[in-house]
Each structure stands twice: as C-alpha cells, then as structure tokens.
Design a protein around this motif. Structure first.
Motif, mmCIF file in Angstrom:
data_model
loop_
_atom_site.group_PDB
_atom_site.id
_atom_site.type_symbol
_atom_site.label_atom_id
_atom_site.label_comp_id
_atom_site.label_asym_id
_atom_site.label_seq_id
_atom_site.Cartn_x
_atom_site.Cartn_y
_atom_site.Cartn_z
ATOM 1 N N ASN A 233 56.058 13.204 -61.264
ATOM 2 C CA ASN A 233 54.938 12.586 -60.485
ATOM 3 C C ASN A 233 53.508 12.265 -60.988
ATOM 4 O OD1 ASN A 233 57.198 12.383 -58.713
ATOM 5 N ND2 ASN A 233 56.278 13.729 -57.241
ATOM 6 N N ILE A 234 52.895 11.077 -61.041
ATOM 7 C CA ILE A 234 51.738 10.816 -61.467
ATOM 8 C C ILE A 234 50.537 11.596 -60.760
ATOM 9 C CG2 ILE A 234 50.166 8.784 -61.868
ATOM 10 C CD1 ILE A 234 52.487 7.108 -62.026
ATOM 11 N N ILE B 91 41.895 -2.827 -60.761
ATOM 12 C CA ILE B 91 42.862 -2.931 -61.891
ATOM 13 C C ILE B 91 43.763 -1.959 -61.083
ATOM 14 C CG2 ILE B 91 43.075 -2.000 -64.179
ATOM 15 C CD1 ILE B 91 40.421 -2.880 -64.874
ATOM 16 N N ILE B 92 43.717 -0.763 -61.026
ATOM 17 C CA ILE B 92 44.595 0.178 -60.473
ATOM 18 C C ILE B 92 45.485 -0.671 -59.319
ATOM 19 C CG2 ILE B 92 45.140 2.590 -59.291
ATOM 20 C CD1 ILE B 92 42.814 3.625 -60.938
ATOM 21 N N ILE C 148 50.465 0.840 -59.584
ATOM 22 C CA ILE C 148 50.604 2.392 -60.053
ATOM 23 C C ILE C 148 49.934 3.276 -58.756
ATOM 24 C CG2 ILE C 148 50.447 4.107 -61.795
ATOM 25 C CD1 ILE C 148 50.106 2.009 -63.702
ATOM 26 N N GLU C 149 50.752 4.598 -58.352
ATOM 27 C CA GLU C 149 50.010 5.186 -57.225
ATOM 28 C C GLU C 149 50.257 6.618 -57.729
ATOM 29 O OE1 GLU C 149 52.030 4.140 -53.809
ATOM 30 O OE2 GLU C 149 50.847 2.039 -53.501
ATOM 31 N N HIS D 136 58.774 2.760 -63.686
ATOM 32 C CA HIS D 136 58.939 1.316 -64.268
ATOM 33 C C HIS D 136 58.465 1.339 -65.882
ATOM 34 C CE1 HIS D 136 59.812 -1.154 -60.609
ATOM 35 N NE2 HIS D 136 59.011 -0.546 -60.024
ATOM 36 N N LYS D 137 58.901 0.137 -66.557
ATOM 37 C CA LYS D 137 58.311 0.237 -67.861
ATOM 38 C C LYS D 137 56.975 -0.004 -67.801
ATOM 39 C CE LYS D 137 62.618 -1.157 -70.278
ATOM 40 N NZ LYS D 137 63.198 -1.989 -71.101
ATOM 41 N N SER D 138 56.087 0.250 -68.928
ATOM 42 C CA SER D 138 54.674 -0.043 -68.928
ATOM 43 C C SER D 138 54.486 -1.616 -69.047
ATOM 44 C CB SER D 138 54.097 0.570 -70.237
ATOM 45 O OG SER D 138 54.347 2.115 -70.133
#
Length: 353
Positions: free
Chosen positions: A65-66, A82-83, A88-89, A97-99
């Motif tokens: 997990n991020i 941007i975020i 992205i969270e 997901h892919k970058s």
C-alpha cells in the motif's frame, strides 16, 4: 487336401493374432497420450491457480500500500493539483495500475509537458514533471487562447494584459481545444504550420518576435520588436526551414536593436535581403526631414561590425520608387548610409546584406 486346409487355418489364425496385437498396442498408445494431455492440462491449471493466488496476496496485502507520494520539478502547478489529477492516493496498492495510466492523467493538466512516475517498492511513489511557460496567444474568431510552445492550450485570455509579453498569432481560422489539450485549427496544415513556427522561433532564439501571421501558410510573416518585418514565406521541409531560420537569424543579429524595415527571405536562391520602409502597421515617425535622392538605406557587412554613427529619420515624398517612410535608428550596432541612386525604378529589388 486336409493338410493344406489345416495349414491355411493356422496361417489365418496367426495373422489374426498379429493384427489383434497391433490394434491393442495402438489403443494403449492412444490411452497413454490422453493421460499425458490430462496431466499437462491439470498442471497448467494448478500453476495458473497458484499465480492467481499470489497476485491476490500481493494486491491485498498492506505491504504494497502506498505510504508517501512526492512531486518534483513543478513550479507553476501545485503538488496537490498534480497528485489530485493523477488519482494516486495514500493507502492505494502500488500495483493497481501501470505508471503510464497515471502519467496520461497528469499530462492533461495545463503547463505540464512531461511526466515520469517512479514506484519505489514497497510503498513510495515519486512524480517528476516538466513544465512549459506561457508562450503565445492564438487569436481565434471569438476568443484568444494562451498556449505553450508546443501548441498546448493553457487558458483563455480574459484581459489584454495577459498577452502583452506573448507572441500574438493572427490569421487563424476557427479552432477547437480543451484546456490542457492541443489547439486544433480548422485547417490541419495551419495547425502544423503554427506549431513549426513556435518551435523554430524557440530553437533559434528569436527572443524579440512579437507577432506571427499565418493567414497564408505559403507566406508566413514574423514581426520582430515593434516594426521589423520578416517575410519568411513558405516553411518548406525541415532542412529548408533550418537553413532559412539560420540565415534570417544571422541577418537579424547584424541589425541594430529596434530598427524598422523588412527582411525578405521568401526566395533563398536570391538571398536574404533587408530594406527600410513600411509594412502594414509599421509606426510612422513624427519628425520628418526630406533629403535629396530616394533616401534608401543599405547595411553593409563591414559597417555592421564598425563603430556606430548617429543618423536621422528620413521620409521620401517625391523620389520615385522609394517607400513612403523610412525609420532609421538614431544609434545602434551598425552604421546606416543614405544612398541616392539615379533613376531608380518602382518595385526595385531590396539591397542584399
């Protein structure tokens, strides 16, 4: 005769046994092949099931997990924007997901030209961006769109002050765009021409270009400063454009800063020439003196490197074949001479530098 018949029966019985044995062997081979196929199929299913289980474990485990999201390289766009655009969270699985998926979302933002997302396992994400500044104001029929040097729209201009320091692009027909997307003019050739003009102006360091007229894609016109007109003509292919822009740049650099006149690069076989005179909206000097002769000015290569001398603004009123007004700088990096040729015809060719 009985013995012959007995031999035939024995021969027939032996052939039947051989045939039966061959058939039994064939059936056994078929059964073995079927068993091998079944074993291979079940082995494949088992491996697939193991892989699926491992993928579920990786996705569901909190280990991936991020935890941190950082942004680098941004000045014009905030970290939060941007975020937020990326989707992205914190707490989201880093492999969800892919970058490239996130990068496409961020590229839709104004000012953003490049994005690179790095995943540092198990839980960190670094977003690196490159930004482009406001470069040009594209004047459409109903609005003026501010864009970067690649033609990507940034915003709609609400006041004239927003476009004062930008290149003004005129001669555009109707176009479509979305904020953060690329401007598409109604004419595909005009769209490509506009983008190529931006890139060649930027690549060759024409810092003083203030206007670009693309109303005729075969006769492109730049304005340098307030009143130096550069008749570029048709852009041609990349090699022709590169040669032409290098030639124009060399001529512009030899002229005093702020000088008026016309640089003609429409026919490279004849060279790139400079002459004084008005072109459409060239400012008119208030103080006028009328000398003898036509008053045409010529800039020589040797004089361009010498000391400067003060000259005066000259306007011709009676001389045949001369422009109505000539703006000559008071001082500069080059010496300007007034030449009075005899019996100069109308429509004369400009003096070459």
């Amino acid at each position: 005769m009985p013995e012959a018949e007995s031999g035939k029966r024995r021969s027939s019985s032996s052939a039947g046994k051989r045939k039966s044995s061959t058939e039994n062997k064939g059936q056994a081979n078929v059964k073995r092949r079927r068993k091998r196929r079944k074993r291979g199929f079940f082995s494949f299913l088992l491996i697939l099931l193991i892989l699926l289980c491992m993928a579920l474990i990786v996705i569901k485990t909190p280990l991936f997990n991020i935890e941190t999201i950082s942004v680098e390289g941004n000045v014009l766009v905030s970290d939060e924007d941007i975020i937020g655009a990326s989707g992205i969270e914190v707490g989201q699985n880093i492999l969800s997901h892919k970058s490239s998926y996130y990068e496409e979302l961020i590229l839709a933002l104004p000012y953003i030209s490049k994005v690179d997302i790095e995943k540092k396992f198990p839980s960190d994400v670094i977003i690196t961006v490159e930004e482009e500044y406001e470069y040009a104001a594209v004047e459409l029929e109903t609005r003026t769109v501010i864009c970067d040097k690649y033609g990507k729209s940034i915003k709609i201009a609400q006041a004239a002050e927003e476009t004062e320091k930008l290149i003004k692009v005129s001669g555009c027909k109707t176009g479509v765009f979305e904020t953060g997307g690329y401007i598409e003019l109604s004419d595909e050739i005009a769209t490509e021409t506009m983008k190529r003009c931006f890139l060649c102006i930027s690549d060759y360091g024409f810092l003083d270009v203030t206007k670009v007229d693309i109303s005729d894609v075969d006769n492109i016109v730049f304005t340098v400063g307030d009143s130096l007109i550069v008749k570029v003509g048709k852009l041609g292919d990349d090699d022709e454009l590169s040669y032409k822009m290098a030639y124009i740049k060399e001529v512009v650099d030899t002229l005093p800063h702020g000088i008026s006149g016309i640089i003609d690069a429409t026919n490279l076989e004849a060279g790139v020439s400079y002459r004084t005179g008005d072109y459409e909206h060239t400012p008119v000097p208030e103080e006028i003196e009328v000398p003898e002769g036509t008053g045409e000015t010529t800039l020589s290569g040797e004089e361009a490197t010498g000391n400067t001398e003060e000259t005066e603004s000259v306007t011709e009123t009676e001389a045949p074949g001369a422009g109505e007004e000539i703006a000559v700088p008071e001082a500069g990096d080059a010496q300007i001479e007034v030449v009075a040729p005899e019996n100069e015809p109308d429509g004369q060719n400009p003096e070459e530098i």
